[in-house]
Design an enzyme around this catalytic site. Structure first.
Site, PDB file in Angstrom:
ATOM      1  N   HIS A 130       0.818  -1.225   0.000  1.00  0.00           N
ATOM      2  CA  HIS A 130       0.000   0.000   0.000  1.00  0.00           C
ATOM      3  C   HIS A 130       0.841   1.261   0.000  1.00  0.00           C
ATOM      4  O   HIS A 130       0.350   2.334   0.372  1.00  0.00           O
ATOM      5  CB  HIS A 130      -0.959  -0.030   1.199  1.00  0.00           C
ATOM      6  CG  HIS A 130      -1.968  -1.135   1.093  1.00  0.00           C
ATOM      7  ND1 HIS A 130      -2.622  -1.659   2.179  1.00  0.00           N
ATOM      8  CD2 HIS A 130      -2.430  -1.828   0.008  1.00  0.00           C
ATOM      9  CE1 HIS A 130      -3.448  -2.612   1.778  1.00  0.00           C
ATOM     10  NE2 HIS A 130      -3.334  -2.744   0.471  1.00  0.00           N
ATOM     11  N   THR A 200      -3.115  -8.017  11.352  1.00  0.00           N
ATOM     12  CA  THR A 200      -4.012  -7.463  10.342  1.00  0.00           C
ATOM     13  C   THR A 200      -5.410  -8.039  10.503  1.00  0.00           C
ATOM     14  O   THR A 200      -5.577  -9.195  10.842  1.00  0.00           O
ATOM     15  CB  THR A 200      -3.514  -7.716   8.903  1.00  0.00           C
ATOM     16  OG1 THR A 200      -4.409  -7.059   7.995  1.00  0.00           O
ATOM     17  CG2 THR A 200      -3.457  -9.210   8.564  1.00  0.00           C
TER      18      THR A 200
HETATM   19  C1  BV8 Z   1      -8.134  -2.085  -5.304  1.00  0.00           C
HETATM   20  C2  BV8 Z   1      -2.652   3.054   2.422  1.00  0.00           C
HETATM   21  C3  BV8 Z   1      -8.839  -2.339  -7.484  1.00  0.00           C
HETATM   22  C4  BV8 Z   1      -3.308   4.386   2.631  1.00  0.00           C
HETATM   23  C5  BV8 Z   1      -4.484   1.437   2.544  1.00  0.00           C
HETATM   24  C6  BV8 Z   1     -12.281  -7.087  -3.351  1.00  0.00           C
HETATM   25  C7  BV8 Z   1     -11.214  -7.194  -4.240  1.00  0.00           C
HETATM   26  C8  BV8 Z   1     -10.462  -6.076  -4.607  1.00  0.00           C
HETATM   27  C9  BV8 Z   1     -10.759  -4.823  -4.045  1.00  0.00           C
HETATM   28  C10 BV8 Z   1     -11.823  -4.714  -3.161  1.00  0.00           C
HETATM   29  C11 BV8 Z   1     -12.572  -5.830  -2.830  1.00  0.00           C
HETATM   30  N1  BV8 Z   1     -13.539  -5.424  -1.966  1.00  0.00           N
HETATM   31  C12 BV8 Z   1     -13.395  -4.107  -1.730  1.00  0.00           C
HETATM   32  C13 BV8 Z   1     -12.384  -3.638  -2.464  1.00  0.00           C
HETATM   33  C14 BV8 Z   1     -11.961  -2.255  -2.473  1.00  0.00           C
HETATM   34  C15 BV8 Z   1     -10.942  -1.934  -1.391  1.00  0.00           C
HETATM   35  C16 BV8 Z   1     -11.141  -2.669  -0.082  1.00  0.00           C
HETATM   36  O1  BV8 Z   1     -10.534  -3.705   0.157  1.00  0.00           O
HETATM   37  N2  BV8 Z   1     -11.980  -2.111   0.758  1.00  0.00           N
HETATM   38  C17 BV8 Z   1     -12.197  -2.697   2.068  1.00  0.00           C
HETATM   39  C18 BV8 Z   1     -12.425  -1.562   3.074  1.00  0.00           C
HETATM   40  C19 BV8 Z   1     -13.390  -3.619   2.003  1.00  0.00           C
HETATM   41  N3  BV8 Z   1      -9.612  -2.221  -1.885  1.00  0.00           N
HETATM   42  C20 BV8 Z   1      -8.984  -1.267  -2.606  1.00  0.00           C
HETATM   43  O2  BV8 Z   1      -9.502  -0.211  -2.925  1.00  0.00           O
HETATM   44  C21 BV8 Z   1      -7.567  -1.585  -3.052  1.00  0.00           C
HETATM   45  N4  BV8 Z   1      -7.456  -1.344  -4.458  1.00  0.00           N
HETATM   46  O3  BV8 Z   1      -8.831  -2.984  -4.992  1.00  0.00           O
HETATM   47  O4  BV8 Z   1      -8.007  -1.661  -6.577  1.00  0.00           O
HETATM   48  C22 BV8 Z   1      -8.639  -1.736  -8.768  1.00  0.00           C
HETATM   49  C23 BV8 Z   1      -8.526  -2.577  -9.843  1.00  0.00           C
HETATM   50  C24 BV8 Z   1      -8.361  -2.022 -11.066  1.00  0.00           C
HETATM   51  C25 BV8 Z   1      -8.315  -0.632 -11.206  1.00  0.00           C
HETATM   52  C26 BV8 Z   1      -8.426   0.198 -10.124  1.00  0.00           C
HETATM   53  C27 BV8 Z   1      -8.600  -0.350  -8.885  1.00  0.00           C
HETATM   54  C28 BV8 Z   1      -6.557  -0.659  -2.404  1.00  0.00           C
HETATM   55  C29 BV8 Z   1      -6.588  -0.799  -0.918  1.00  0.00           C
HETATM   56  C30 BV8 Z   1      -5.424  -0.020  -0.302  1.00  0.00           C
HETATM   57  C31 BV8 Z   1      -5.964   1.072   0.606  1.00  0.00           C
HETATM   58  N5  BV8 Z   1      -4.847   1.718   1.312  1.00  0.00           N
HETATM   59  N6  BV8 Z   1      -3.403   2.007   3.112  1.00  0.00           N
HETATM   60  C32 BV8 Z   1      -3.133   4.892   4.042  1.00  0.00           C
HETATM   61  O5  BV8 Z   1      -2.595   4.167   4.915  1.00  0.00           O
HETATM   62  O6  BV8 Z   1      -3.525   6.046   4.281  1.00  0.00           O
HETATM   63  S1  BV8 Z   1      -5.373   0.279   3.422  1.00  0.00           S
HETATM   64  C33 BV8 Z   1      -5.154   0.569   5.112  1.00  0.00           C
HETATM   65  O7  BV8 Z   1      -6.281   0.050   5.789  1.00  0.00           O
HETATM   66  C34 BV8 Z   1      -3.984  -0.184   5.695  1.00  0.00           C
HETATM   67  O8  BV8 Z   1      -2.911  -0.227   4.808  1.00  0.00           O
HETATM   68  C35 BV8 Z   1      -4.532  -1.569   6.004  1.00  0.00           C
HETATM   69  O9  BV8 Z   1      -4.292  -2.451   4.957  1.00  0.00           O
HETATM   70  C36 BV8 Z   1      -6.040  -1.331   6.012  1.00  0.00           C
HETATM   71  C37 BV8 Z   1      -6.661  -1.660   7.330  1.00  0.00           C
HETATM   72  O10 BV8 Z   1      -5.934  -0.866   8.280  1.00  0.00           O
HETATM   73  P1  BV8 Z   1      -6.093  -1.126   9.895  1.00  0.00           P
HETATM   74  O11 BV8 Z   1      -7.475  -1.503  10.198  1.00  0.00           O
HETATM   75  O12 BV8 Z   1      -5.465  -0.034  10.658  1.00  0.00           O
HETATM   76  O13 BV8 Z   1      -5.159  -2.304  10.086  1.00  0.00           O
HETATM   77  P2  BV8 Z   1      -5.581  -3.710   9.995  1.00  0.00           P
HETATM   78  O14 BV8 Z   1      -6.723  -3.981   9.090  1.00  0.00           O
HETATM   79  O15 BV8 Z   1      -4.345  -4.313   9.600  1.00  0.00           O
HETATM   80  O16 BV8 Z   1      -6.164  -4.027  11.518  1.00  0.00           O
HETATM   81  C38 BV8 Z   1      -5.346  -3.872  12.673  1.00  0.00           C
HETATM   82  C39 BV8 Z   1      -5.208  -5.300  13.224  1.00  0.00           C
HETATM   83  O17 BV8 Z   1      -4.143  -5.348  14.148  1.00  0.00           O
HETATM   84  C40 BV8 Z   1      -6.461  -5.772  13.978  1.00  0.00           C
HETATM   85  O18 BV8 Z   1      -6.793  -7.088  13.594  1.00  0.00           O
HETATM   86  C41 BV8 Z   1      -6.004  -5.736  15.474  1.00  0.00           C
HETATM   87  O19 BV8 Z   1      -6.632  -6.757  16.229  1.00  0.00           O
HETATM   88  C42 BV8 Z   1      -4.536  -6.012  15.335  1.00  0.00           C
HETATM   89  N7  BV8 Z   1      -3.693  -5.466  16.401  1.00  0.00           N
HETATM   90  C43 BV8 Z   1      -3.798  -4.258  16.992  1.00  0.00           C
HETATM   91  N8  BV8 Z   1      -2.784  -4.110  17.882  1.00  0.00           N
HETATM   92  C44 BV8 Z   1      -2.026  -5.245  17.837  1.00  0.00           C
HETATM   93  C45 BV8 Z   1      -2.599  -6.114  16.884  1.00  0.00           C
HETATM   94  N9  BV8 Z   1      -2.082  -7.334  16.615  1.00  0.00           N
HETATM   95  C46 BV8 Z   1      -0.974  -7.709  17.287  1.00  0.00           C
HETATM   96  N10 BV8 Z   1      -0.360  -6.914  18.208  1.00  0.00           N
HETATM   97  C47 BV8 Z   1      -0.854  -5.697  18.511  1.00  0.00           C
HETATM   98  N11 BV8 Z   1      -0.226  -4.924  19.431  1.00  0.00           N
END
Ligand code: BV8
Ligand code: ZN
Length: 251
Positions: A130, A200
């Site tokens: 990302h 994650t």
């Molecule tokens: C795309 C950078 C297509 C920016 C980020 C299905 C297939 C394909 C795409 C999609 C799909 N369904 C939906 C989509 C669209 C979308 C998506 O996935 N939406 C989600 C919300 C459903 N995906 C996209 O848009 C991606 N692009 O698909 O393009 C395309 C194709 C052709 C042409 C054009 C486009 C792009 C996604 C990238 C977004 N950018 N980051 C920035 O940071 O500002 S994503 C960002 O949020 C992070 O990078 C991370 O990946 C994500 C979630 O963040 P967090 O919630 O903070 O972290 P995480 O999820 O990792 O959760 C924290 C975890 O840690 C928890 O489980 C917690 O319990 C745990 N934890 C906490 N503390 C600890 C711990 N564990 C251990 N120890 C600890 N101490």
């Protein structure tokens, strides 16, 4: 390659053995790939994506701020939000999980995180799915990019080469992941003996799909999280990454 017996063994465990079994499987594996999310950096004081919204930013939706539409609507607001996060990162240091991962030059590191804490923990060639918050790039992709001072990042500005707006070199929602990074990550996951999934929620795609890619390639999926978040994990270790990852990787 981890044998089927090991994978089966990994699925019929009593909780108390899980860490020891995971440690042993990792010790015997040839190819280990780490796949991390915001939970890896949480103990370094980097708020996870959903938690980042407190104070002035509480009223803003991160999914809107981290999107091309959000940037087009208010580029200064979005740049200010990233600069706020950059300031937090400039004061952060790698935690024991970053250091345990960074100390293992035999591992391939794939991360969803945009911070540089793995690099600062001496990890080499980290695959940032990302993007990287410490770099600004031209929004029109003329190729211009430059590293910024995280403690004193520039305000909203235009590309010195083509005049388009400059923006953080991260992947926004609705944007494609970098081709070469995505290709290299899918190959690494498909050939892994063990995928070590750290911190994650595995809700963002296509990144989260790497867990299935690794599992279909025969890897043992070991998860470290505060709560079980990856349904495909063979071993799910509950606890903070800063405590569990060193115990898994350090001899
Ligand atoms: C795309 C950078 C297509 C920016 C980020 C299905 C297939 C394909 C795409 C999609 C799909 N369904 C939906 C989509 C669209 C979308 C998506 O996935 N939406 C989600 C919300 C459903 N995906 C996209 O848009 C991606 N692009 O698909 O393009 C395309 C194709 C052709 C042409 C054009 C486009 C792009 C996604 C990238 C977004 N950018 N980051 C920035 O940071 O500002 S994503 C960002 O949020 C992070 O990078 C991370 O990946 C994500 C979630 O963040 P967090 O919630 O903070 O972290 P995480 O999820 O990792 O959760 C924290 C975890 O840690 C928890 O489980 C917690 O319990 C745990 N934890 C906490 N503390 C600890 C711990 N564990 C251990 N120890 C600890 N101490
Ligand atoms: Zn440009």
């Amino acid at each position: 390659m981890v044998t089927r017996a090991k994978r089966n063994n990994a699925t019929s465990l009593r909780p108390v053995d899980e860490l020891e079994t995971a440690r042993r499987i990792l010790a015997e594996a040839d190819s280990i790939v780490s796949f991390s999310g915001a939970g890896l950096s949480a103990e370094s004081g980097i708020p996870t994506f959903r938690e980042a919204q407190h104070g002035y930013w509480a009223k803003h939706d991160p999914y809107r701020l981290a999107s091309p539409d959000g940037f087009a609507a208010d580029p200064k607001l979005v740049v200010d939000w990233y600069n706020h996060r950059r300031n937090i990162l400039s004061a952060a240091v790698p935690n024991p999980a970053h250091r345990a991962l960074g100390g293992r030059s035999d591992l391939i590191h794939i991360t969803q995180n945009v911070d540089n804490l793995l690099e600062r923990a001496r990890a080499s060639a980290v695959l940032h799915l990302h993007g990287r918050i410490w770099i600004d790039r031209c929004n029109r992709s003329c190729g211009y990019e430059e590293a910024v001072d995280l403690a004193a990042p520039p305000d909203r500005r235009d590309c010195p080469r083509c005049g388009s707006p400059m923006r953080p070199a991260v992947v926004w929602f609705g944007e494609s992941l970098p081709d070469a990074v995505w290709r290299e990550s899918t190959v690494a996951a498909a050939n892994a003996d063990v995928l070590l999934v750290v911190g994650t929620s595995a809700v963002v795609y296509p990144a989260a799909g790497l867990i299935d890619v690794a599992r279909q390639g025969g890897a043992v999926i070991v998860e470290v999280n505060l709560e079980a978040a990856s349904p495909g994990a063979h071993i799910s270790l509950t606890g903070p990454a800063g405590e569990l990852v060193p115990r898994l990787l350090n001899p």
